[in-house]
Design an enzyme around this catalytic site. Structure first.
Site, short mmCIF file in Angstrom:
data_model
loop_
_atom_site.label_atom_id
_atom_site.label_comp_id
_atom_site.label_asym_id
_atom_site.label_seq_id
_atom_site.Cartn_x
_atom_site.Cartn_y
_atom_site.Cartn_z
N SER A 410 0.81 -1.21 0.00
CA SER A 410 0.00 0.00 0.00
C SER A 410 0.85 1.27 0.00
O SER A 410 0.30 2.36 -0.07
CB SER A 410 -0.99 0.00 1.17
OG SER A 410 -0.52 -0.68 2.25
N HIS A 431 -2.97 -2.88 -5.71
CA HIS A 431 -3.29 -2.46 -4.35
C HIS A 431 -4.79 -2.54 -4.09
O HIS A 431 -5.55 -1.69 -4.52
CB HIS A 431 -2.75 -1.03 -4.12
CG HIS A 431 -3.04 -0.51 -2.75
ND1 HIS A 431 -3.25 0.81 -2.47
CD2 HIS A 431 -3.18 -1.16 -1.57
CE1 HIS A 431 -3.50 0.95 -1.18
NE2 HIS A 431 -3.47 -0.23 -0.62
N GLU A 443 -6.05 -0.08 -6.98
CA GLU A 443 -5.04 0.78 -7.60
C GLU A 443 -4.08 -0.12 -8.37
O GLU A 443 -3.49 -1.03 -7.78
CB GLU A 443 -4.27 1.57 -6.54
CG GLU A 443 -4.97 2.83 -6.08
CD GLU A 443 -4.14 3.63 -5.06
OE1 GLU A 443 -4.23 4.85 -5.05
OE2 GLU A 443 -3.39 3.01 -4.28
N ASN A 481 -3.33 6.53 -0.56
CA ASN A 481 -2.67 6.60 0.74
C ASN A 481 -1.70 7.77 0.84
O ASN A 481 -1.43 8.27 1.93
CB ASN A 481 -1.95 5.28 1.05
CG ASN A 481 -2.93 4.23 1.56
OD1 ASN A 481 -4.07 4.57 1.90
ND2 ASN A 481 -2.51 2.99 1.62
#
Ligand code: 3HC
Length: 697
Positions: A410, A431, A443, A481
């Site tokens: 991540s 991800h 992702e 993130n």
């Protein structure tokens, strides 16, 4: 005898004996664009003028009947004839008109059918009034004719949930008259002949009576008040349906006024943007590459993430080899998967047979060598670069040529992971978001050497797993993130400066987030961010204001829900602020000499959103996201961003770059290190351009 006349590019008229067949052919989904509306009116007129015609039947070519109004026309000057006018024209036809919808008859498409004098669905048909998902309400008679055909309850359910309904249900409710097998043209022709021989009755929907259903209206009002408070169109659906007992024409005028008003609301614009975001993200530079075939995948790691990914893959029909180092870990992983699938059966999302078939496709193993035959591997072990490099080094030796090697990291650098193999072109980041069997977002992290067909494989896999894939470049935390790490700090600053976690959560929940950031943190586990902050500690610049509250809460062993407490205490469904956390907050303020100030909810939202937008702008500027709309999709489908606001950068456009720059400059007076105006926003403020302009490029 038959002869075919082209009315225009999208409508043709064919005469078969005394039947006029009107065909709509406007790919890809036969949206009722101006040419369709105008063509339908002309075709009805031509058929009425032809003495040889006794019955008219409307059907569509291609994969579906009309999927609704043409969303691309929204916001542009209205083009005549309007859809309600075109439908009224059909209903007013002197000769009977029937429709034979196939595939999906949605929104304006279903409203066309409602305006015809009888409806013969083609088996497999699904119908719906999805306007609510676009922040709208049916705008071409659906709220007036719907109750006349199927009653208020079903109309309200369809128009407020936007859910599709099967042809069988539509038949049972009286929305359609028949459901037949066959090609749409054949069904249309047979339906018209049934009208001719008197076996299919026709009538004008507007002439039918409506029965008031107070119970359904009350239930709808309660539901809207509870769950749809942010959507301007929801109460209008109820009011329009309520008015269907009166004069149809007046009801339709009211419905149309509401529809036009909703087109101009921010919630309407936001919802429409979200619709396009979901589709725009598939437009990637690698779209032309051929994906590699994937039937069997390997998942390394049987923790929450790995087992969630395995569950999603099994559910989508893939075979999965699950790898764990120990038998104990493996048993645990299989246990998680079993629980996930059982849960899906319990919730009615999956049949018991499908669950059994999915479990039969699961092959657990403690031996990495068994990954030799898989088409794609997803590594989902904990976030440690050395561990990941070691695994990818092993995969390089074990996996067959052409296998895609993916990491579910991540945050970590996928280029560095790829460098641990001799086949960087096969390495990619996939991800997933937790819980991976539920969350829609994926992702797809494209590293420097990732081959185009490997990227295309990631997108194809997402489609198979019913996920929304967004292409991201390599940086710490990728799109989501990375932005989260940045604006999360703002929440920390607000908390240290005087706002309580509860006030921050409530302010953001009122803004529209499903959950405030502290509740989300408790749910995800505070230890995850803690581990990441420890990893980043060495690189943290001296100028950075660092809020230690989260770390100190973690030091007490409170990691959130899984330990029963975090920012809140979780007590058998009861949630209340954790006094230990509040004490730590007070101590930290005292230690830093901060006198807690007062923040209004609006100030909290403004700072939080400005931070989110700033970092999102930088992510676009650096090319980590392809376009602003990709960032919006990440937040809509992975971070519970309120759909009616369209996404952070859609929201930014609603506020305007000038205002955002002004805010950043104001905040920067107190913290010039954290608050900096991204160049892209500065330019937009100067030249008046928007993020939407970048989406269109
Ligand atoms: N108008 C314009 N374009 C539309 C459209 C519409 N109503 N519906 C779909 N499209 C476009 C999509 O944007 C996509 O374009 P792209 O290929 O350039 O990205 C293309 O058609 C194919 O769509 P999907 O990728 O979604 O195809 P699927 O086969 O997966 O799904 C569908 C087909 C179920 C019809 C789905 O597209 C859908 O749900 N469409 C929206 C339906 C809708 O909301 N209708 C209501 C419109 S509002 C209305 O009718 C108002 C009226 O009451 C006056």
């Amino acid at each position: 005898m038959t002869d075919v006349t082209k009315i225009n590019d999208v409508i043709s008229l064919e005469r078969v004996d005394s039947v006029a067949l009107v065909c709509i052919d406007n790919p890809p989904v036969n949206a009722s664009a101006q040419s369709v509306r105008a063509g339908l009116v002309q075709a009805i007129d031509a058929a009425n003028a032809d003495d040889a015609v006794e019955v008219i039947a409307i059907y569509a070519a291609g994969r579906t009947f009309v999927a609704g109004a043409d969303i691309r026309e929204f916001g542009k000057p209205p083009l005549s004839p309007s859809l309600p006018d075109a439908i009224n024209h059909i209903e007013a036809s002197a000769k009977p008109v029937i429709s034979a919808p196939h595939g999906t008859a949605l929104g304006g498409g279903l409203e066309i059918c409602m305006g015809t004098h009888a409806r013969v669905g083609v088996k497999g048909l699904r119908v719906g009034l999805p306007e609510i998902n676009l922040g709208l309400l049916p705008g071409a008679g659906g709220t007036q004719r719907g109750p006349r055909l199927m009653g208020m309850k079903h109309t309200l359910d369809m128009a407020l949930t936007g859910n599709m309904v099967s042809g069988e249900d539509a038949l049972a409710w009286g929305l359609i008259d028949r459901l037949e097998d066959g090609a749409p043209r054949d069904v249309a022709l047979a339906g018209a002949r049934a009208v001719l021989d008197g076996t299919l009755a026709t009538r004008r929907t507007s002439d039918l009576p409506v029965t008031v259903d107070e119970e359904a209206l009350a239930a709808a009002r309660a539901m809207v008040a509870k769950k749809m408070a942010n959507l301007d169109s929801a109460p209008m659906v109820i009011e329009a349906v309520e008015r269907s007992t009166g004069d149809v024409k007046e009801g339709m005028v009211f419905e149309r006024e509401c529809f036009m008003a909703c087109l101009k609301t921010a919630s309407g614009r936001g919802m429409q943007h979200a619709f396009f975001a979901e589709r725009a993200v598939a437009k990637i530079p690698e779209a032309g590459a051929t994906p590699r075939p994937v039937e069997k995948i390997g998942v390394i790691g049987g923790g929450t993430m790995g087992s969630g990914i395995a569950t999603a893959a099994l559910t989508s029909g893939l075979a999965v080899r699950l790898i764990e180092i120990s038998q104990e870990g493996l048993d645990k992983g299989v246990g998680f998967i079993t629980k996930n699938l059982d849960g899906a059966v319990k919730r009615g999302k999956m049949s018991a047979e499908k669950r059994d078939a999915a479990m039969a496709r699961l092959e657990p193993s403690t031996d990495m060598e068994t990954l030799a035959d898989v088409d794609l591997v997803i590594e989902a072990v904990f976030e440690n670069m050395d561990v990941k490099k070691d695994i990818f080094g092993q995969l390089d030796k074990i996996c067959k040529a052409g296998a895609v090697l993916a990491s579910n990291t991540s945050y970590l650098n996928v280029d560095e992971i790829a460098a641990a193999t001799s086949r960087a072109e096969d390495v990619i980041g996939l991800h997933f978001f937790s819980p991976a069997n539920i969350m829609k977002l994926l992702e797809v992290v494209v590293a420097e050497k990732t081959a185009p067909e490997v990227v295309a494989t990631g997108f194809a896999l997402a489609k198979k797993m019913r996920k929304i894939a967004v292409r991201a470049g390599v940086c710490d935390g990728f799109i989501g993130n990375r932005i989260l790490a940045y604006y999360g700090k703002t929440a920390g600053y607000l908390m240290e400066d005087g706002a309580s976690p509860e006030q921050i959560d409530t302010a953001l929940e009122n803004f529209g987030f499903a959950m405030g950031p502290y509740k989300v943190g408790d749910l995800a586990g505070l230890d995850i961010g803690w581990a990441n902050r420890k990893r980043m500690a060495a690189t943290r610049p001296n100028e950075e204001r660092y809020v230690r509250i989260h770390d100190k809460i973690c030091e007490t062993g409170a990691y959130g829900r899984k330990t029963g407490s975090g920012f809140y205490i979780y007590d058998e469904g009861d949630i209340r602020p954790n006094p230990v956390a509040l004490k730590i907050i007070d101590e930290e303020r005292a230690a830093k000499g901060i006198t807690p100030g007062d923040f209004t909810d609006q100030e909290i939202v403004d700072r939080y959103m400005t931070a989110m937008i700033s970092e999102a702008a930088r992510v676009v500027e650096e090319g980590i996201a392809l376009r602003p709309i990709d960032v919006d999709a990440v937040f809509l489908f992975g971070y519970g961003f309120p759909r009616f606001r369209g996404g952070p950068l859609k929201y930014a456009d609603e506020i305007g770059a000038t205002e955002i720059v002004k805010r950043i400059e104001t905040y920067a007076k107190d913290d010039p290190y954290y608050w900096k105006v991204p160049a892209i926003l500065r330019r937009m403020a100067e030249d008046g351009s928007t993020f939407a302009d970048l989406n269109d490029k």
